[in-house]
Scaffold this motif. Structure first.
Motif, PDB file in Angstrom:
ATOM      1  N   LEU A   1     -52.346 144.478  67.320  1.00  0.00           N
ATOM      2  CA  LEU A   1     -51.012 144.033  67.843  1.00  0.00           C
ATOM      3  C   LEU A   1     -49.991 145.144  67.345  1.00  0.00           C
ATOM      4  O   LEU A   1     -50.198 145.961  66.476  1.00  0.00           O
ATOM      5  N   ASN A   2     -48.899 145.249  68.171  1.00  0.00           N
ATOM      6  CA  ASN A   2     -47.531 146.278  67.718  1.00  0.00           C
ATOM      7  C   ASN A   2     -46.692 145.577  66.796  1.00  0.00           C
ATOM      8  O   ASN A   2     -45.990 144.613  67.269  1.00  0.00           O
ATOM      9  N   ASP A   3     -46.329 146.028  65.519  1.00  0.00           N
ATOM     10  CA  ASP A   3     -45.489 145.148  64.722  1.00  0.00           C
ATOM     11  C   ASP A   3     -44.157 145.846  64.591  1.00  0.00           C
ATOM     12  O   ASP A   3     -43.466 145.680  63.665  1.00  0.00           O
TER      13      ASP A   3
ATOM     14  N   TYR B   1     -44.695 138.536  64.001  1.00  0.00           N
ATOM     15  CA  TYR B   1     -45.236 139.553  62.952  1.00  0.00           C
ATOM     16  C   TYR B   1     -44.120 140.739  62.975  1.00  0.00           C
ATOM     17  O   TYR B   1     -44.851 141.793  62.413  1.00  0.00           O
TER      18      TYR B   1
ATOM     19  N   GLY C   1     -46.753 140.093  72.727  1.00  0.00           N
ATOM     20  CA  GLY C   1     -46.950 139.498  71.503  1.00  0.00           C
ATOM     21  C   GLY C   1     -46.075 138.347  71.050  1.00  0.00           C
ATOM     22  O   GLY C   1     -45.950 137.748  70.020  1.00  0.00           O
TER      23      GLY C   1
ATOM     24  N   LYS D   1     -55.378 143.269  63.595  1.00  0.00           N
ATOM     25  CA  LYS D   1     -54.725 144.456  62.731  1.00  0.00           C
ATOM     26  C   LYS D   1     -53.614 144.994  63.663  1.00  0.00           C
ATOM     27  O   LYS D   1     -53.330 144.365  64.756  1.00  0.00           O
ATOM     28  N   TYR D   2     -52.859 145.818  62.892  1.00  0.00           N
ATOM     29  CA  TYR D   2     -51.646 146.245  63.367  1.00  0.00           C
ATOM     30  C   TYR D   2     -51.482 147.671  63.775  1.00  0.00           C
ATOM     31  O   TYR D   2     -51.986 148.553  62.662  1.00  0.00           O
TER      32      TYR D   2
ATOM     33  N   THR E   1     -48.016 150.316  65.053  1.00  0.00           N
ATOM     34  CA  THR E   1     -46.308 150.496  65.132  1.00  0.00           C
ATOM     35  C   THR E   1     -46.308 151.755  66.359  1.00  0.00           C
ATOM     36  O   THR E   1     -46.742 152.822  66.187  1.00  0.00           O
TER      37      THR E   1
ATOM     38  N   THR F   1     -56.413 149.867  60.102  1.00  0.00           N
ATOM     39  CA  THR F   1     -56.449 149.370  61.574  1.00  0.00           C
ATOM     40  C   THR F   1     -57.700 150.344  62.230  1.00  0.00           C
ATOM     41  O   THR F   1     -58.442 149.938  62.856  1.00  0.00           O
TER      42      THR F   1
ATOM     43  N   SER G   1     -49.787 148.654  72.524  1.00  0.00           N
ATOM     44  CA  SER G   1     -51.027 148.780  71.648  1.00  0.00           C
ATOM     45  C   SER G   1     -52.141 149.725  72.335  1.00  0.00           C
ATOM     46  O   SER G   1     -52.854 150.614  71.720  1.00  0.00           O
TER      47      SER G   1
END
Length: 346
Positions: free
Chosen positions: A63-65, A173, A186, A205-206, A208, A240, A261
């Motif tokens: 995922l992109n935080d 998140y 997301g 996991k993330y 950015t 990640t 992502s």
């Protein structure tokens, strides 16, 4: 036979009323279209919480935080004239590239004062594309604190309703400030759903990647190969990189949440020949014919016609499969774009 390098091949008709103006509440109650990337026409209509059944133990979900900046600023020149800035990309600590209105009336050296006077801006430079390089001055401890006071979230142009709760345009998140638009795939995840996925053995996991507005712009050239792709900054943390690399080595699936992502992981592999911790800019353009090296599946929203995003989805699902899936989504009255429903491609 469609010419897949022709931008018009990625057009589809979308009724205006299917463009979502508000998000689903709760977030994970939206529709979910399951697309089998190896079987054209095998579509299953589900709801988003069904990802709990679809994803398997050992899958890595990336995922992109990135967090959306309240980057739309309304102010006045020292002459009193009203103007607007939209912060696009950080150039130095307090210096940003901005979209400005009215751009032609804002000249180098002009100053803009925003409400509460805790934030002012000076036009430093005008770029060839008309965007402005702007230096911000503030009375708060940080620029971001000033933005929290005077800034507005930059909702996409196709969302015409005012959003009463700005948190609905942030993922639950979201952590690292810097995006000009939300990584919208997301938006469907709740903390409860993510906890349930982890309890099942899904590894979350993330990365950015700070989303720029160029993500949503349609391709304006007839030949997609002539399109100049926008650039965005990303970072992949060590944990990640380790999780993705181990999953690939062990034959487990890596599923990206959103095209951001996807572009991050594929850019890393393209540059390094591997998945490793790194930070860099990317202008990767993924379209049919691309061979995916990092991801096996994708959770994404429904995108604009003739956009680079639908081209990326076509590359993963297959062109015919993607366009038929979009036709199915229209017929079944799925909701489109940022606040719309979702698709999972596996």
């Amino acid at each position: 036979m469609k010419d897949l390098m022709n931008t018009a091949s990625y057009h589809f008709d979308l009724p205006q009323e299917l463009i979502a103006q508000t998000p689903a509440i709760p977030r994970d109650s939206c529709k979910l279209l399951y697309v089998d990337k190896n079987n054209v026409g095998n579509y299953q209509d589900k709801v988003f919480t069904d990802v709990l059944d679809i994803l398997k133990e050992g899958d890595v979900l990336v995922l992109n935080d990135s967090k959306v900046l309240p980057a739309r600023l309304y102010g006045n020149k020292t002459t009193g004239a009203h103007c607007e800035l939209l912060m696009l990309k950080q150039k130095q600590q307090d210096v940003w590239e901005c979209l400005a209105k009215p751009g032609k009336r804002l000249r180098n050296g002009d100053r803009i004062v925003f409400s509460d006077s805790c934030l002012t801006a000076e036009i430093v430079e005008t770029l060839e594309n008309g965007n402005k390089i702007v230096r911000f001055l503030y009375t708060t401890q940080t620029l971001f604190e000033a933005l929290d006071i005077v800034g507005k979230l930059p909702l996409p142009h196709y969302i015409t309703k005012e959003l009463e709760d700005g948190s609905l345009y942030q993922t639950e998140y979201a952590k690292i400030l810097g995006s000009a638009a939300a990584p919208t795939a997301g938006l469907h995840f709740t903390q409860e759903l993510m906890k349930a996925l982890e309890e099942k053995g899904v590894i979350i996991k993330y990365i950015t990647l700070h989303v720029g507005l160029g993500t949503f712009r349609p391709v304006k050239t007839d030949n997609i190969l002539e399109h100049e792709m926008h650039s965005e900054w990303f970072t992949i943390p060590q944990d990640t990189a380790d999780a993705v690399k181990k999953a690939k080595e062990e034959g487990r699936r890596v599923i990206s949440v959103g095209t951001t992502s996807t572009r991050t992981l594929e850019s890393c592999y393209k540059f390094h020949g591997d998945i490793k911790a790194c930070s860099m800019d990317t202008n990767i353009f993924i379209y049919p014919g691309y061979e995916f090296k990092a991801i096996d599946g994708l959770i994404t929203n429904f995108h604009l016609p003739e956009s680079t995003l639908i081209m990326l989805v076509s590359a993963l699902a297959g062109y015919e499969n993607c366009m038929e899936a979009y036709k199915h989504a229209v017929e079944q009255r799925y909701r489109f774009y940022s606040f719309g429903d979702a698709m999972i491609i596996l």
